[in-house]
Write a protein that holds these residues in place. Structure first.
Motif, mmCIF file in Angstrom:
data_model
loop_
_atom_site.group_PDB
_atom_site.id
_atom_site.type_symbol
_atom_site.label_atom_id
_atom_site.label_comp_id
_atom_site.label_asym_id
_atom_site.label_seq_id
_atom_site.Cartn_x
_atom_site.Cartn_y
_atom_site.Cartn_z
ATOM 1 N N UNK A 36 2.490 4.622 8.228
ATOM 2 C CA UNK A 36 3.831 5.179 8.052
ATOM 3 C C UNK A 36 4.428 4.731 6.719
ATOM 4 N N UNK A 37 4.259 3.461 6.443
ATOM 5 C CA UNK A 37 4.778 2.928 5.175
ATOM 6 C C UNK A 37 4.064 3.590 3.999
ATOM 7 N N UNK A 38 2.729 3.650 4.096
ATOM 8 C CA UNK A 38 1.939 4.240 3.001
ATOM 9 C C UNK A 38 2.362 5.684 2.731
ATOM 10 N N UNK A 39 2.567 6.435 3.800
ATOM 11 C CA UNK A 39 2.942 7.847 3.640
ATOM 12 C C UNK A 39 4.364 8.018 3.123
ATOM 13 N N UNK A 55 5.557 6.566 -2.815
ATOM 14 C CA UNK A 55 4.705 7.222 -3.819
ATOM 15 C C UNK A 55 3.336 6.546 -3.920
ATOM 16 N N UNK A 56 2.321 7.354 -4.233
ATOM 17 C CA UNK A 56 0.947 6.835 -4.332
ATOM 18 C C UNK A 56 0.795 5.754 -5.398
ATOM 19 N N UNK A 82 9.752 -1.029 -9.285
ATOM 20 C CA UNK A 82 8.571 -1.765 -8.819
ATOM 21 C C UNK A 82 7.390 -0.811 -8.646
ATOM 22 N N UNK A 83 6.207 -1.228 -9.085
ATOM 23 C CA UNK A 83 5.010 -0.443 -8.757
ATOM 24 C C UNK A 83 4.053 -1.242 -7.866
ATOM 25 N N UNK A 84 4.536 -2.398 -7.411
ATOM 26 C CA UNK A 84 3.792 -3.187 -6.428
ATOM 27 C C UNK A 84 4.817 -3.841 -5.510
#
Ligand code: PLP
Length: 226
Positions: free
Chosen positions: A10-13, A16-17, A212-214
């Motif tokens: 759910x979090x992953x979806x 953004x990728x 943030x990208x991480x």
């Protein structure tokens, strides 16, 4: 069983990728960790080098090699030798001296270079280590670290103050992001500002908004820690 997998997916979806999820696995069991890996998690964040991370790395066997291991907790100098072989990214380099100590030990620990992030003490908290959020100082630090041939500075990490509600973290994330952007022009031999690691379960949305990208997520995936 199943809940951890669902939470992770759910979090992953929902984000953004290009935002990497580092799953914060401190205190979690082997079964909990394998469930999140089966759900597709590839980045594991550990707080304690020894024995916790070392044991999990061992227990996971062949799976460990396919994962990316992140050290997200404070790195004690006497654990550096053990940390280097396990971790793909040490996110908590909190001083020039720490960088130097790591640099000295990389080759003996069997690597050519060690990717790291600089930890920014964005809240200027007296009880915390890290680089103060002052662009001029961090630039100078990058220049001083330029002759360290065995570390590669890939970006910045910040926690922000722990207390208060997530919205309170916003100014600290904004500040860290600004520093991150400005450091892109510095271009020392061993630094490249690519990774901006900020945001936890209660603050990741704000962190992503602020660039943030991480993100580093534990309880949102596993439930509350005991
Ligand atoms: C535990 C931890 C996290 C994750 O915290 P949660 O609130 O469980 O998501 C992130 N970063 C660091 C450095 C941590 O120690």
């Amino acid at each position: 069983m199943g809940k951890i997998r669902d939470n992770y997916k759910k979090l992953r979806d929902s984000i953004k990728d290009d935002v990497t999820i580092v799953v914060a696995t401190k205190t979690r069991s082997f079964n909990e960790i394998t469930e999140v890996i089966e759900a597709g998690a590839e980045h594991i964040g550990e707080n304690y080098v020894y024995p916790e991370a070392a044991q999990k790395y061992e227990e996971l066997g062949d799976i460990s090699i396919k994962l990316k291991w992140h050290l997200i907790g404070h790195l004690q100098s006497n654990k550096i030798n053990k940390a280097i072989p396990i971790f793909d990214l040490i996110q908590t380099v909190d001083s020039i001296d720490k960088a130097k100590e790591i640099d000295k030990r990389v080759e003996n620990a069997g690597k050519i270079y060690m990717p790291v992030l600089l930890e920014i003490n964005s809240g200027k908290e007296k009880t915390k280590t890290g680089f103060l959020p002052v662009i001029k100082k961090i630039k100078e630090a990058l220049i001083q670290m330029e002759d360290l041939k065995h570390i590669e500075i890939r970006g910045l990490m910040t926690m922000g103050p722990q207390e208060g509600n997530p919205a309170d973290a916003k100014p600290y994330f904004t500040l860290t992001r600004k520093i991150f952007e400005k450091l892109k022009d510095v271009n020392t031999i061993n630094s490249k500002m690519e990774i901006l690691s900020m945001g936890m379960s209660n603050s990741y949305k704000v962190a992503i908004q602020e660039g943030a990208n991480m993100i580093r997520i534990g309880s949102l995936i596993f439930g509350k820690r005991e």
